[in-house]
Design a protein around this motif. Structure first.
Motif, short mmCIF file in Angstrom:
data_model
loop_
_atom_site.label_atom_id
_atom_site.label_comp_id
_atom_site.label_asym_id
_atom_site.label_seq_id
_atom_site.Cartn_x
_atom_site.Cartn_y
_atom_site.Cartn_z
N GLU B 597 -40.54 -28.65 -27.96
CA GLU B 597 -39.47 -27.76 -28.37
C GLU B 597 -38.59 -27.38 -27.18
OE1 GLU B 597 -41.17 -25.25 -32.14
OE2 GLU B 597 -41.54 -24.44 -30.14
N SER B 598 -37.30 -27.33 -27.42
CA SER B 598 -36.40 -26.76 -26.42
C SER B 598 -36.26 -25.27 -26.72
CB SER B 598 -35.05 -27.47 -26.45
OG SER B 598 -34.59 -27.63 -27.76
N LEU B 599 -35.85 -24.52 -25.71
CA LEU B 599 -35.83 -23.06 -25.80
C LEU B 599 -34.48 -22.54 -25.32
CD1 LEU B 599 -39.30 -22.41 -24.09
CD2 LEU B 599 -38.84 -22.59 -26.55
N SER B 600 -34.05 -21.45 -25.93
CA SER B 600 -32.78 -20.86 -25.49
C SER B 600 -32.79 -19.36 -25.68
CB SER B 600 -31.61 -21.46 -26.29
OG SER B 600 -31.78 -21.18 -27.66
N ALA B 601 -32.09 -18.69 -24.80
CA ALA B 601 -31.86 -17.25 -24.96
C ALA B 601 -30.40 -16.98 -24.66
CB ALA B 601 -32.76 -16.45 -24.02
N THR B 602 -29.80 -16.14 -25.48
CA THR B 602 -28.37 -15.88 -25.37
C THR B 602 -28.10 -14.39 -25.33
OG1 THR B 602 -27.83 -17.89 -26.58
CG2 THR B 602 -26.12 -16.21 -26.51
N VAL B 603 -27.18 -14.00 -24.47
CA VAL B 603 -26.66 -12.63 -24.49
C VAL B 603 -25.20 -12.69 -24.94
CG1 VAL B 603 -26.01 -10.64 -23.08
CG2 VAL B 603 -28.22 -11.78 -22.70
N ALA B 604 -24.88 -11.84 -25.90
CA ALA B 604 -23.50 -11.72 -26.39
C ALA B 604 -22.92 -10.39 -25.95
CB ALA B 604 -23.47 -11.82 -27.91
N GLU B 605 -21.68 -10.44 -25.45
CA GLU B 605 -20.95 -9.20 -25.16
C GLU B 605 -19.94 -8.99 -26.28
OE1 GLU B 605 -18.99 -8.95 -21.38
OE2 GLU B 605 -18.18 -6.96 -21.81
N VAL B 606 -20.04 -7.87 -26.95
CA VAL B 606 -19.34 -7.65 -28.20
C VAL B 606 -18.49 -6.39 -28.13
CG1 VAL B 606 -19.76 -7.00 -30.61
CG2 VAL B 606 -21.08 -8.86 -29.58
N ALA B 607 -17.28 -6.48 -28.67
CA ALA B 607 -16.43 -5.30 -28.82
C ALA B 607 -16.30 -5.02 -30.32
CB ALA B 607 -15.06 -5.53 -28.20
N LEU B 608 -16.49 -3.79 -30.70
CA LEU B 608 -16.45 -3.43 -32.12
C LEU B 608 -15.27 -2.51 -32.38
CD1 LEU B 608 -17.80 -3.20 -34.94
CD2 LEU B 608 -19.12 -1.27 -34.02
N ASP B 609 -14.45 -2.92 -33.33
CA ASP B 609 -13.36 -2.07 -33.81
C ASP B 609 -13.91 -1.34 -35.03
OD1 ASP B 609 -11.26 -1.05 -35.27
OD2 ASP B 609 -9.96 -2.80 -35.04
N ARG B 614 -14.06 -4.73 -37.40
CA ARG B 614 -13.91 -6.08 -36.81
C ARG B 614 -14.73 -6.22 -35.54
NH1 ARG B 614 -8.41 -6.43 -38.66
NH2 ARG B 614 -7.66 -5.54 -36.73
N ILE B 615 -15.42 -7.35 -35.45
CA ILE B 615 -16.23 -7.64 -34.28
C ILE B 615 -15.54 -8.74 -33.47
CG2 ILE B 615 -18.39 -8.75 -33.53
CD1 ILE B 615 -19.70 -7.49 -36.00
N ARG B 616 -15.50 -8.52 -32.18
CA ARG B 616 -14.96 -9.56 -31.31
C ARG B 616 -16.03 -9.91 -30.27
NH1 ARG B 616 -10.43 -12.13 -30.39
NH2 ARG B 616 -10.02 -12.77 -28.26
N VAL B 617 -16.37 -11.18 -30.19
CA VAL B 617 -17.32 -11.62 -29.18
C VAL B 617 -16.52 -12.05 -27.96
CG1 VAL B 617 -19.19 -13.22 -28.62
CG2 VAL B 617 -18.93 -12.37 -30.96
N LEU B 618 -16.75 -11.37 -26.84
CA LEU B 618 -15.94 -11.64 -25.65
C LEU B 618 -16.58 -12.69 -24.75
CD1 LEU B 618 -15.07 -7.94 -24.79
CD2 LEU B 618 -13.65 -9.61 -25.98
N ARG B 619 -17.89 -12.61 -24.62
CA ARG B 619 -18.57 -13.55 -23.72
C ARG B 619 -19.94 -13.89 -24.27
NH1 ARG B 619 -16.21 -9.74 -20.92
NH2 ARG B 619 -14.44 -10.40 -19.64
N LEU B 620 -20.36 -15.11 -23.98
CA LEU B 620 -21.72 -15.53 -24.29
C LEU B 620 -22.33 -16.13 -23.03
CD1 LEU B 620 -21.20 -17.46 -27.67
CD2 LEU B 620 -22.25 -15.20 -27.43
N TRP B 621 -23.56 -15.75 -22.76
CA TRP B 621 -24.33 -16.40 -21.69
C TRP B 621 -25.56 -16.99 -22.35
CZ3 TRP B 621 -22.35 -11.45 -21.39
CH2 TRP B 621 -21.41 -11.19 -20.38
N ASP B 677 -10.18 -16.67 -31.13
CA ASP B 677 -11.41 -15.89 -31.27
C ASP B 677 -12.55 -16.45 -30.43
OD1 ASP B 677 -10.36 -14.02 -33.09
OD2 ASP B 677 -10.53 -15.48 -34.70
N THR B 678 -12.24 -17.43 -29.59
CA THR B 678 -13.29 -18.10 -28.83
C THR B 678 -13.65 -17.29 -27.58
OG1 THR B 678 -12.51 -20.23 -29.60
CG2 THR B 678 -13.90 -20.23 -27.62
N PRO B 679 -14.92 -16.94 -27.47
CA PRO B 679 -15.34 -16.22 -26.25
C PRO B 679 -15.46 -17.16 -25.06
CG PRO B 679 -17.23 -16.64 -27.68
CD PRO B 679 -16.01 -17.15 -28.41
N GLU B 680 -15.53 -16.59 -23.90
CA GLU B 680 -15.94 -17.36 -22.73
C GLU B 680 -17.41 -17.69 -22.91
OE1 GLU B 680 -15.22 -15.23 -19.09
OE2 GLU B 680 -13.25 -14.57 -19.82
N VAL B 681 -17.78 -18.88 -22.53
CA VAL B 681 -19.18 -19.31 -22.71
C VAL B 681 -19.74 -19.81 -21.39
CG1 VAL B 681 -20.73 -20.89 -23.93
CG2 VAL B 681 -18.72 -19.98 -25.11
#
Lengths: 150, 735
Positions: B597-609, B614-621, B677-681
């Motif tokens: 299995e491959s593994l992943s963990a992601t952090v999302a930075e989110v701004a909420l109106d 409305r949710i805006r995803v600004l960055r993903l790591w 709507d594309t965040p930085e990734v």
């Protein structure tokens, strides 16, 4: 019969006036680099230039292109040496690649008027061109690379 | 061609045409497959897999890519694996697309079949051995000619070297005189190159397919044009099993350019000389359909009934996974945490609408198709045309996106039927409206998770009840589900919590079937299931007043999982508070346990109106462990794409049904992620082991929980129905 100029070549096609320009290009002229995606100008896959402006060929009756200059990806100046094409290849923007010709044609009209666009300007200009592989960040990178003349 | 005859085949083509090798060997990885009843990996003790390489006297090395390209990059990465072991000069390699033949079957699927991000994993060892075998043949030919022991020969890229005498000879020169021995040299895995000696694998080479794509020269199925070809489009019945009862075809046939109107099993085809005439007639087509298999499906009402099913423990489901006695642990728990989730149907929205070209002649059938399952297209075409499979030629064309939709071959089958009916080559192309009306959706799901905790807050038992439609019977047939004793692996994958230290787990699946067409959709069950699981983990962390990342770190079982979590925390600067935005985290696996299995963990930075919901995803790591990356840059792009699919499906994508039919009609009302709507990734690969693991769908499951968890962190409110539309967000905030 409709007469128009496609990629600097005068052509006459036996199509009904209301035939979308997209099908004239793809089926009558065999220029299949311009893609069908939605048929309602909602995805940008069919983007070509009409007298230098980006238009959606799927929603443009061929009669409206009569007597005007159409440029498709096949007629993009410089071909493989075009700065946008070179940047697209260097960055490897395409994944499945289906939308990318429309993306490049759309991007060309941005650089024509904004030589050094910001990320925000690029995203706004490209907003009507969908990429389901979601190569948007690579498209930004490629446009900025082309703008730098790299 | 039978598999046994393939096993015995040897190709010898020396002299002017160069050296061609047809390799035959048994799958070397059989020991690895000794695992649980394999679902999509019945066994790696496979029938023969042959890789085919030709070396021309000019030094050109032609390598067949055994599976089609759909944007995943395997058109480059698979030949690269063979080239590595052959010690080929990559600049002299020409990549060709293999024919569809058992010789090129994936040892995992016993088929040329591109799903589950398993192409590199599946072909990894066969291609390495094929490359090593080819190199060995060259070495033995040189040893014989020079009269030196083969052990004294080494290779540099496309050159055989005899260091003792200083002699060198290029592969092309060898190909001009070498012959293939009657018995190919045995190559054991131990005789392969050590990973540390790789020159190509693990370093980025340019993707073979990219330049043509940037120039519009790639030929997709929709672009194929044959002499005398007719154009067709198909109106599909609204649901499974619904058939055409009557239509106004006779009237449409009076239109100029329309040649045929053909009723099909579950559709009506319009055929004509010109696409524009066909499309105009399609708009005028009126069909009355028989009732389908399911009741007139209403997805809004269905979502509520799915949740009822998930909640009602008296309604037993199929046990999809079990470890220990979760129900008893929950019954005996000091405290039980319960949460419910749901997800809507989603549509693939691949940019190239479904298209296929077929021609039937006295010679047999030829098909030009962008399909994820070329072997099945070949077999179905043979059946329809009534010819042996060897008389079907399937040209594997690049797909304008697959994502699972092109694992279903409904359009290919219809194209062969139509070609047979009209007696001319025909191209079938779906309009976008028909492509979406004929959506093969990711199932709607409802989840109920009960977690038992002891007095100290430790998890003692975890039960995940999932109510969802099925995919397996539609993709593989009913028999497959029976053979799996009813376990639906596509929908239930990763519904368990095997990565976490939980002593007792139970996953139950309550079936729902409404005659809705379904298919694998990127990430399959991991999308909905990781959403539910990872949201609950955050709930538990919050109740324990523990940081969500620290809570996971304490609960994760293995070092690889902890490493991705640690890495993503560093990448995102997790501990730093943001002004006006919040962070959330999610973890997800990909792959089959017995294959790695491959593994992943992601952090999302989110701004909420909050006012508009409305949710805006600004960055993903995202930190990802895919074992050994064959093409790191491409792997990161695939993971980025998968993450952005996660954003798109979490925020906007929603396919709904009314009266049994899809309500959406185009990109105007089925909204996928756009540029603005594309965040930085940011993706970071973490290397582990010496085996490439699945990448193309990794990360998708991390995103929805990361977004929901970020909103939880900011508001204390849980978004538990995906997608998180503004209405649903406002409702959650007001609750």
């Amino acid at each position: 019969m409709i007469s128009l100029t496609v990629n600097d070549r005068p052509v006459t096609v036996a199509a009904e006036p209301d035939t979308p320009l997209l099908w004239v290009l793809r089926e009558h002229l065999g220029l299949t680099g311009t893609k069908y995606g939605c048929g309602v100008a909602a995805c940008g896959a069919c983007t070509v230039h009409l007298d230098g402006a980006a238009v959606r060929a799927c929603a443009l009756p061929a009669s409206e292109a009569a007597g005007r200059a159409v440029t498709t990806i096949e007629g993009l100046p410089g071909g493989a040496q075009n700065p946008l094409v070179r940047a697209w290849v260097a960055v490897e923007a395409p994944q499945c690649g289906y939308c990318q010709t429309g993306q490049i044609m759309q991007a060309a009209t941005l650089l024509a008027r904004t030589p050094q666009p910001s990320r925000a300007e690029i995203l706004a200009h490209m907003d009507g061109n969908l990429c389901r592989c979601a190569s948007y960040n690579q498209i930004v990178e490629a446009i900025q690379q082309a703008a730098r003349g790299a | 061609m039978s598999r046994t005859s393939t096993l015995g085949r040897r190709g010898v083509l020396a002299g002017a045409t160069g050296l061609a090798l047809a390799f035959a060997f048994r799958g070397p990885e059989s020991a690895e497959a000794a695992g649980p009843a394999a679902l999509d990996a019945p066994s790696l003790n496979a029938p023969a897999l042959n890789a085919y390489v030709r070396i021309g006297p000019d030094g050109t090395i032609t390598i067949q890519a055994p599976v089609p390209e759909m944007g995943q990059g395997s058109d480059t990465s698979l030949p690269l694996i063979l080239a590595e072991e052959l010690d080929a000069d990559w600049s002299r390699v020409r990549i060709a697309t293999a024919p569809v033949r058992p010789a090129f079957d994936s040892p995992i699927f016993r088929s040329q079949f591109v799903v589950a991000s398993l192409s590199v994993r599946g072909y990894w060892m066969p291609l390495r051995i094929a490359g090593a075998q080819a190199r060995r043949v060259l070495l033995e030919a040189v040893a014989a000619r020079w009269g030196v022991p083969v052990a004294e020969l080494t290779t540099e890229p496309s050159v055989v070297v005899h260091a003792a005498s200083g002699r060198r000879i290029s592969y092309g020169e060898v190909a001009a005189f070498a012959t293939v021995p009657a018995t190919l040299p045995e190559i054991t895995p131990a005789a392969l190159k050590p990973v540390s000696a790789f020159r190509l694998i693990g370093r980025d080479v340019p993707r073979h397919d990219v330049p043509a794509k940037a120039l519009g020269q790639t030929v997709f199925a929709i672009d194929v044009r044959l002499p005398g070809m007719l154009h067709a489009t198909v109106a599909r019945s609204p649901g499974l099993g619904a058939r055409p009862v009557s239509h106004n075809g006779a009237e449409l046939l009076r239109r100029p350019g329309i040649t045929h109107v053909i009723p099909l099993d579950q559709g009506v085809a319009i055929v004509g000389e010109r696409i524009e005439a066909v499309l105009a007639a399609r708009r005028a087509l009126r069909v009355q359909w028989s009732p389908g298999e399911g009741p007139a499906h209403e997805s809004d009402a269905a979502l509520a009934s799915y949740l009822t099913d998930a909640r009602d423990t008296s309604r037993s489901g199929v046990t999809a996974g079990r470890a220990g006695e979760a129900a008893q642990a929950i019954a005996a728990a000091a405290r039980v945490h319960t949460a419910e989730f749901a997800t809507d149907y989603v549509y693939h929205a691949q940019m190239e609408p479904l298209a296929c070209v077929a021609s039937i002649t006295a010679e047999g059938v030829e098909i030009w198709d962008g399909t994820q399952w070329p072997s099945q297209v070949r077999d179905e075409a043979a059946r329809i045309a009534g010819v042996p499979a060897e008389r079907v030629k399937v040209n594997m064309l690049t797909m304008g996106g697959g994502f699972g939709r092109r694992a279903a071959i409904d359009t290919s089958i219809e194209t062969v039927h139509i070609a047979k009916a009209v007696g001319r080559p025909v191209k079938v192309m779906a309009t976008r409206e028909d492509d979406i009306a004929n959506a093969h959706a990711r199932p709607m799901t409802a989840h109920r998770i009960d977690v038992g905790l002891d007095a100290e807050g430790r998890i003692t038992g975890w039960r995940h009840r999932l109510a969802a439609d099925l995919v397996v019977p539609i993709l593989y047939g009913r028999g497959r589900l029976d053979a799996q004793r009813g376990v639906h692996h596509i929908v239930t994958c990763h519904a368990n919590v095997a990565q976490y230290d939980v002593p007792a787990t139970l996953t139950e699946h309550v079936y729902r079937e409404h005659g809705v067409r379904t298919a694998p959709w990127r990430g399959i069950g991991a999308g909905p299931n990781a959403f539910a699981v990872e949201a609950v983990i955050d709930d538990l962390a919050r109740q324990a007043r523990t940081d969500p990342l620290a809570y996971r770190m304490a609960l994760l079982r293995d070092a690889r999982a902890k490493a991705v979590l640690q890495a993503v925390g560093e990448m995102a600067d997790w501990g730093r508070r943001r002004e006006g935005t919040s962070l959330g985290i999610g973890f997800a696996r990909l792959g089959l346990p017995q294959l790695g299995e491959s593994l992943s963990a992601t952090v999302a930075e989110v701004a909420l109106d909050r006012a508009h919901g409305r949710i805006r995803v600004l960055r993903l790591w995202c930190a990802a462990d895919i074992g050994l990356a064959v093409q790191p840059r491409n792997a990161m792009r695939q993971i980025e794409g998968s993450l952005l699919w996660g954003v798109s499906s979490a925020l906007t994508e929603r396919l709904t049904f009314r009266d049994g039919a899809v309500q959406q009609s185009n990109f105007t009302d089925y909204e996928v992620l756009r540029a603005s709507d594309t965040p930085e990734v940011h993706v970071r690969l973490i290397r582990s082991g010496e085996m490439p693991l699945p990448a193309g769908e990794l990360g998708l499951g991390t995103v929805a929980p990361a977004i929901s968890n970020a909103v939880l962190a900011a508001t204390g409110r849980r978004l538990n129905i995906m997608p998180f539309t503004p209405e649903r967000v406002r409702a959650a905030l007001a609750a």
